[in-house]
Design a protein around this motif. Sequence first.
Motif, PDB file in Angstrom:
ATOM      1  N   GLN A 306      31.801  25.731  34.077  1.00 29.33           N
ATOM      2  CA  GLN A 306      31.788  27.207  33.771  1.00 29.33           C
ATOM      3  C   GLN A 306      32.232  28.038  34.955  1.00 29.33           C
ATOM      4  N   PRO A 307      33.303  28.952  34.350  1.00 31.08           N
ATOM      5  CA  PRO A 307      33.770  29.984  35.632  1.00 31.08           C
ATOM      6  C   PRO A 307      32.676  31.071  36.048  1.00 31.08           C
ATOM      7  N   GLU A 308      32.644  31.146  37.334  1.00 36.58           N
ATOM      8  CA  GLU A 308      31.839  31.978  37.914  1.00 36.58           C
ATOM      9  C   GLU A 308      32.657  33.037  38.785  1.00 36.58           C
ATOM     10  N   LEU A 309      32.602  34.403  38.286  1.00 36.49           N
ATOM     11  CA  LEU A 309      33.282  35.334  39.033  1.00 36.49           C
ATOM     12  C   LEU A 309      32.517  36.224  39.928  1.00 36.49           C
ATOM     13  N   ARG A 310      32.631  36.184  41.185  1.00 34.26           N
ATOM     14  CA  ARG A 310      32.061  37.017  41.866  1.00 34.26           C
ATOM     15  C   ARG A 310      32.911  38.070  42.643  1.00 34.26           C
ATOM     16  N   VAL A 311      32.324  39.521  42.513  1.00 35.67           N
ATOM     17  CA  VAL A 311      33.476  40.494  42.818  1.00 35.67           C
ATOM     18  C   VAL A 311      32.689  41.501  43.636  1.00 35.67           C
ATOM     19  N   PHE A 312      33.304  42.085  44.631  1.00 40.62           N
ATOM     20  CA  PHE A 312      32.614  42.887  45.621  1.00 40.62           C
ATOM     21  C   PHE A 312      33.807  44.146  45.465  1.00 40.62           C
ATOM     22  N   THR A 313      33.439  45.408  45.193  1.00 40.65           N
ATOM     23  CA  THR A 313      34.260  46.691  45.338  1.00 40.65           C
ATOM     24  C   THR A 313      34.068  47.444  46.209  1.00 40.65           C
ATOM     25  N   SER A 314      34.758  48.181  46.868  1.00 39.49           N
ATOM     26  CA  SER A 314      34.806  49.117  47.915  1.00 39.49           C
ATOM     27  C   SER A 314      33.807  50.158  47.824  1.00 39.49           C
ATOM     28  N   ASP A 315      33.587  50.563  46.720  1.00 38.68           N
ATOM     29  CA  ASP A 315      32.446  51.628  46.512  1.00 38.68           C
ATOM     30  C   ASP A 315      30.981  50.945  46.207  1.00 38.68           C
TER      31      ASP A 315
END
Length: 555
Positions: A306-315
């Motif tokens: 299963q794909p897991e996408l971890r995302v961090f955004t600058s805000d």
Amino acid sequence: MASDPELVAEFSALMRPLSAVARDYKPSAVFSALMRQPSAMASDPKPSAAFSALKRPPAAMASEPELPEDIIALLVRLSAMTASDDEPSDELSPACSALAGSTAATVKRLAARSPAFPGMLMRARDLKASFEPAAWMVLDRFVRRRDDGSFPADCPTAASLTNSRGDPFDVCLQISAPPQPSTLFLRWPAGPTEGEPLQPVGAHGGALLLLMHYSIPVRNGFAFPMIDYIVYEAKSRASTKPSLRRLPPLGGTIDEVQARVNAEGIRTSKLLLRRMDSLDIGIIQLGLGVFAVAELHMDTTGSKAQPELRVFTSDSEQWVLKQPSIVPAHQRDDLDMDHILWYWECDAVVPFQNLLCWVDYSAGVMLSNVLSSDPEILFLELPARQHCLNHDQVGRECMEAYHMLGTTNAGTTLKFAFVLWHDGIGQERYEPHPYHFSITTWTLREKDGMAWEQDNVVTADELWALDEFSHLPRELPLYPSFSADDPNAISFVLKREPREQEDGTYDVGQIWLVAIDMMKKTLKSSILYTNDKDDELSERKMRYLEPFLPVDFTR
């Protein structure tokens, strides 16, 4: 001046594309004046009011209470269009080029002296960025350590920060024009003395993603790896100086890692090992100070990956876990996505337009808009594969050495390159030979249903027959990469292994960086990357050579 509607109208006309203005039945007086030769302009007894305003000294312009925004936009646009070292554009007359030559300094003086400018210049800078060619570089993955007084602290690209352990460190970039590689310097007195504790991971626009790793103490006096991700930005909305930002650690804080290890014992997972090699993470910049960092991981704890996408955004101040769906770009009955996901091993992460692309050179590419609240991953097969060239048989290093997914045309075009052993199709083992290979490139055509179109092919015979190659070692081209501004150019490494000398010792070998024009089949440049025994990194480069990182900073 600001209330002169005729002046504003004339400059508004200039803001239209020059080709359209040239076709105008009644072009503005300013445009007509600019199209004339400088001598004619100088003898003009009555130049237009707008042109006269431009000719006034900067001090007089700065004294205006409200200078029309159109003038600033014009100045910046002309400056950007004539700032490169290329031949002057046919669309610009010599008079226009001469006028624009000094506008960059003028704009800076105006910004410093006029209180009415902040809002205007904000838009003017954005306009300038949209016309000015990106200043790009190829960044050496090998970081030079300078813990003593030799660190160039006064360099304008230097920036400082502390890591999660509290260690202060400094970095700076020594920027060189391609094909010469640029170099990252590190000063970290408390850092590890062995290996590569700081690695450039990815880059997009003015943002560079760095990985820093070090050891922290855990139970029974053992050491456990700690990873920090750091974003270097060449400039931000608030400042033109570079800055560093440490992201929240993906694996938890130092206290959380120590508590987990003390409770569960020392376990080195595949995910941790891949993070230490920065294999699944990339960065995309969306504007000054605005970026996203994303990691794509395949969770294989269940019966299906299963794909897991971890995302961090600058805000934000935290990582967000997303579980995207995967859709094949071209569905086929024999396309087994479960098999592809289970054995997926990402080789590189490439920013492309507003997408991040994860590529497994033995399987294909996964493209995703990581900022979407409900992201979807588009799976796209690569245009060519050699089945005996896979991770199990040759390892990841060789996969990177023979393939390249990258962008050109300032990041707007996605391309793929393959160094193919062209006499070995269908073979069980991949045994490339420096006299039996071909280099092939493809371009992704989005309007044609996400289809790959083959561009050019260059064979070993064609390369070695060129007189310009007479001084280069006859070795297999490795680590292909694309030019940010020339879609027909491709660079690669020629590596000659160390040779035994008459006294029984070995030299350090040679590594050449070579660029060719794939369409014209000519040599564009060649430089000797390393053959110096005194180079602190020569031995490491020969043994652990990695692909260079294309960076499109705007200077």
